[in-house]
Structure formats: C-alpha cells, structure tokens
Design a protein around this motif. Structure first.
Motif, mmCIF file in Angstrom:
data_model
loop_
_atom_site.group_PDB
_atom_site.id
_atom_site.type_symbol
_atom_site.label_atom_id
_atom_site.label_comp_id
_atom_site.label_asym_id
_atom_site.label_seq_id
_atom_site.Cartn_x
_atom_site.Cartn_y
_atom_site.Cartn_z
ATOM 1 N N VAL A 93 0.875 -1.171 0.000
ATOM 2 C CA VAL A 93 0.000 0.000 0.000
ATOM 3 C C VAL A 93 0.913 1.222 0.000
ATOM 4 O O VAL A 93 1.797 1.336 0.852
ATOM 5 C CB VAL A 93 -0.930 0.018 1.221
ATOM 6 N N TYR A 94 0.710 2.114 -0.946
ATOM 7 C CA TYR A 94 1.532 3.303 -1.084
ATOM 8 C C TYR A 94 0.791 4.513 -0.526
ATOM 9 O O TYR A 94 -0.374 4.739 -0.856
ATOM 10 C CB TYR A 94 1.888 3.529 -2.549
ATOM 11 N N TYR A 95 1.494 5.271 0.322
ATOM 12 C CA TYR A 95 0.913 6.432 0.986
ATOM 13 C C TYR A 95 1.619 7.707 0.549
ATOM 14 O O TYR A 95 2.853 7.766 0.516
ATOM 15 C CB TYR A 95 1.030 6.300 2.501
ATOM 16 N N CYS A 96 0.821 8.712 0.283
ATOM 17 C CA CYS A 96 1.322 10.053 0.026
ATOM 18 C C CYS A 96 1.317 10.812 1.355
ATOM 19 O O CYS A 96 0.415 10.603 2.183
ATOM 20 C CB CYS A 96 0.396 10.721 -0.985
ATOM 21 N N ALA A 97 2.299 11.686 1.569
ATOM 22 C CA ALA A 97 2.377 12.428 2.820
ATOM 23 C C ALA A 97 2.860 13.851 2.563
ATOM 24 O O ALA A 97 3.666 14.083 1.654
ATOM 25 C CB ALA A 97 3.311 11.729 3.794
ATOM 26 N N ALA A 98 2.371 14.765 3.399
ATOM 27 C CA ALA A 98 2.752 16.170 3.293
ATOM 28 C C ALA A 98 3.508 16.598 4.541
ATOM 29 O O ALA A 98 3.126 16.259 5.663
ATOM 30 C CB ALA A 98 1.508 17.046 3.119
ATOM 31 N N SER A 99 4.580 17.341 4.336
ATOM 32 C CA SER A 99 5.397 17.832 5.441
ATOM 33 C C SER A 99 5.000 19.265 5.789
ATOM 34 O O SER A 99 4.596 20.025 4.916
ATOM 35 C CB SER A 99 6.870 17.798 5.036
ATOM 36 N N PRO A 100 5.130 19.651 7.067
ATOM 37 C CA PRO A 100 4.879 21.045 7.421
ATOM 38 C C PRO A 100 5.988 21.970 6.942
ATOM 39 O O PRO A 100 5.833 23.188 6.958
ATOM 40 C CB PRO A 100 4.797 21.023 8.952
ATOM 41 N N GLY A 113 8.684 13.227 9.754
ATOM 42 C CA GLY A 113 8.823 14.493 9.040
ATOM 43 C C GLY A 113 7.551 14.926 8.341
ATOM 44 O O GLY A 113 7.527 15.991 7.717
ATOM 45 N N TYR A 114 6.491 14.125 8.474
ATOM 46 C CA TYR A 114 5.228 14.390 7.793
ATOM 47 C C TYR A 114 4.087 14.399 8.788
ATOM 48 O O TYR A 114 4.075 13.611 9.727
ATOM 49 C CB TYR A 114 4.988 13.333 6.713
ATOM 50 N N ASP A 115 3.130 15.288 8.560
ATOM 51 C CA ASP A 115 2.020 15.374 9.503
ATOM 52 C C ASP A 115 0.664 15.088 8.862
ATOM 53 O O ASP A 115 -0.336 15.004 9.579
ATOM 54 C CB ASP A 115 1.993 16.757 10.175
ATOM 55 N N ILE A 116 0.626 14.928 7.565
ATOM 56 C CA ILE A 116 -0.639 14.645 6.891
ATOM 57 C C ILE A 116 -0.409 13.469 5.947
ATOM 58 O O ILE A 116 0.564 13.457 5.180
ATOM 59 C CB ILE A 116 -1.151 15.873 6.119
ATOM 60 N N TRP A 117 -1.339 12.509 5.995
ATOM 61 C CA TRP A 117 -1.196 11.287 5.199
ATOM 62 C C TRP A 117 -2.468 11.033 4.405
ATOM 63 O O TRP A 117 -3.580 11.345 4.847
ATOM 64 C CB TRP A 117 -0.936 10.093 6.131
ATOM 65 N N GLY A 118 -2.279 10.430 3.229
ATOM 66 C CA GLY A 118 -3.410 9.974 2.453
ATOM 67 C C GLY A 118 -3.899 8.631 2.963
ATOM 68 O O GLY A 118 -3.338 8.056 3.902
ATOM 69 N N GLN A 119 -4.939 8.129 2.324
ATOM 70 C CA GLN A 119 -5.549 6.879 2.760
ATOM 71 C C GLN A 119 -4.842 5.650 2.205
ATOM 72 O O GLN A 119 -5.073 4.532 2.656
ATOM 73 C CB GLN A 119 -7.032 6.850 2.358
ATOM 74 N N GLY A 120 -3.983 5.850 1.223
ATOM 75 C CA GLY A 120 -3.213 4.746 0.668
ATOM 76 C C GLY A 120 -3.795 4.192 -0.614
ATOM 77 O O GLY A 120 -5.010 4.249 -0.834
ATOM 78 N N ALA A 121 -2.926 3.658 -1.458
ATOM 79 C CA ALA A 121 -3.332 3.029 -2.715
ATOM 80 C C ALA A 121 -2.601 1.699 -2.846
ATOM 81 O O ALA A 121 -1.381 1.638 -2.735
ATOM 82 C CB ALA A 121 -3.003 3.925 -3.913
ATOM 83 N N GLN A 122 -3.363 0.654 -3.083
ATOM 84 C CA GLN A 122 -2.781 -0.693 -3.183
ATOM 85 C C GLN A 122 -2.133 -0.877 -4.548
ATOM 86 O O GLN A 122 -2.731 -0.578 -5.600
ATOM 87 C CB GLN A 122 -3.867 -1.747 -2.984
ATOM 88 N N VAL A 123 -0.922 -1.395 -4.524
ATOM 89 C CA VAL A 123 -0.219 -1.748 -5.760
ATOM 90 C C VAL A 123 0.186 -3.210 -5.667
ATOM 91 O O VAL A 123 0.830 -3.626 -4.698
ATOM 92 C CB VAL A 123 1.030 -0.868 -5.975
ATOM 93 N N ASN A 124 -0.198 -3.979 -6.655
ATOM 94 C CA ASN A 124 0.197 -5.376 -6.750
ATOM 95 C C ASN A 124 1.028 -5.566 -8.012
ATOM 96 O O ASN A 124 0.762 -4.930 -9.034
ATOM 97 C CB ASN A 124 -1.035 -6.282 -6.807
ATOM 98 N N VAL A 125 2.014 -6.426 -7.918
ATOM 99 C CA VAL A 125 2.914 -6.662 -9.047
ATOM 100 C C VAL A 125 2.878 -8.137 -9.402
ATOM 101 O O VAL A 125 3.137 -8.990 -8.545
ATOM 102 C CB VAL A 125 4.358 -6.237 -8.711
ATOM 103 N N SER A 126 2.538 -8.433 -10.632
ATOM 104 C CA SER A 126 2.504 -9.826 -11.071
ATOM 105 C C SER A 126 3.843 -10.198 -11.709
ATOM 106 O O SER A 126 4.439 -9.423 -12.442
ATOM 107 C CB SER A 126 1.376 -10.019 -12.086
ATOM 108 N N SER A 127 4.292 -11.374 -11.414
ATOM 109 C CA SER A 127 5.593 -11.816 -11.942
ATOM 110 C C SER A 127 5.436 -12.512 -13.284
ATOM 111 O O SER A 127 4.342 -12.815 -13.719
ATOM 112 C CB SER A 127 6.266 -12.741 -10.945
#
Length: 127
Positions: A93-100, A113-127
């Motif tokens: 799960v990849y999260y975006c974050a913002a720093s003050p 170093g970050y105080d605001i976070w997104g809800q996350g986005a799932q990334v799956n990788v097939s081999s």
C-alpha cells in the motif's frame, strides 16, 4: 480540512510501468515537501521517495533508486510517483504524505517528518 487522495494503484506486470498520483487540498501545497511511503503486509511503513517544495530536490530509497521517479506540479497541486520496472517486492500500500516544512536542506525521509497522510493506494505486481 486538509486532504491527500492517492490514485492510480492496481495491478502492474513486473517490468511494466505504473504511475501513482496524489492530489492535495486544504493547505498551501506549494510550500510543503511531499513524500511517498509504502507498507507491505506484516512490515513497517517505509520511505520510498520525497521531493522539496519547488521540485528541485528529490531523494529515493536505495531499493527504488533508478526505477522510481517522484515529481510534482504545484499549479495542479499534485505529486506523482512513476514506477518503472516494478518488482514483486514493490507490492504494497503506497501512501502520500505532506510535510509542514519546505524541505530546503533535504526533503524528509522519515515518517515523523510528515504530519498529513493519504488513505493509501494498493499496488500489486505480477511476476
């Protein structure tokens, strides 16, 4: 209210490309350093990449250096993570974050170093 919303997650084939985007609202985006983190099942959330307020400075985790690219568009209030040649180990799960702060000396590479976070986005990788 400050919000970060990630998009672009999903399934990508190993060796392909995937672009994650994070849209910001509610705070002066253009003066904030931004970062991407990821968390795989059973593991701690780890740093992936960060970028300073102007986009002139970026840092990457060794595990993604040369494969991932972080960029930002202050006019559109977005920060993107372009993933090239993803590996199965990049699935998380990849999260975006913002720093003050602007990140002028170095955009933050630690979670505190970050105080605001997104809800996350799932990334799956097939081999």
């Amino acid at each position: 209210q400050v919000r970060l919303i990630e998009s672009g997650g999903g399934l990508v084939q190993a060796g392909g490309t995937l672009r994650l985007s994070c849209a910001a609202s509610g705070r002066t985006f253009s003066t904030s350093a931004m970062g991407w983190f990821r968390q795989a099942p059973g593991k701690e959330r780890e740093f992936v990449a960060s970028i300073n307020w102007s986009g002139s400075m970026a840092y990457y985790a060794d595990s993604v250096k040369g494969r991932f690219t972080i960029s930002r568009d202050n006019a559109k209030r977005t920060v993107d993570l372009q993933k090239s040649s993803p590996k199965p180990g990049d699935a998380a799960v990849y999260y975006c974050a913002a720093s003050p702060g602007r990140g002028n000396e170095r955009p933050p590479v630690y979670k505190d170093g970050y105080d605001i976070w997104g809800q996350g986005a799932q990334v799956n990788v097939s081999s």
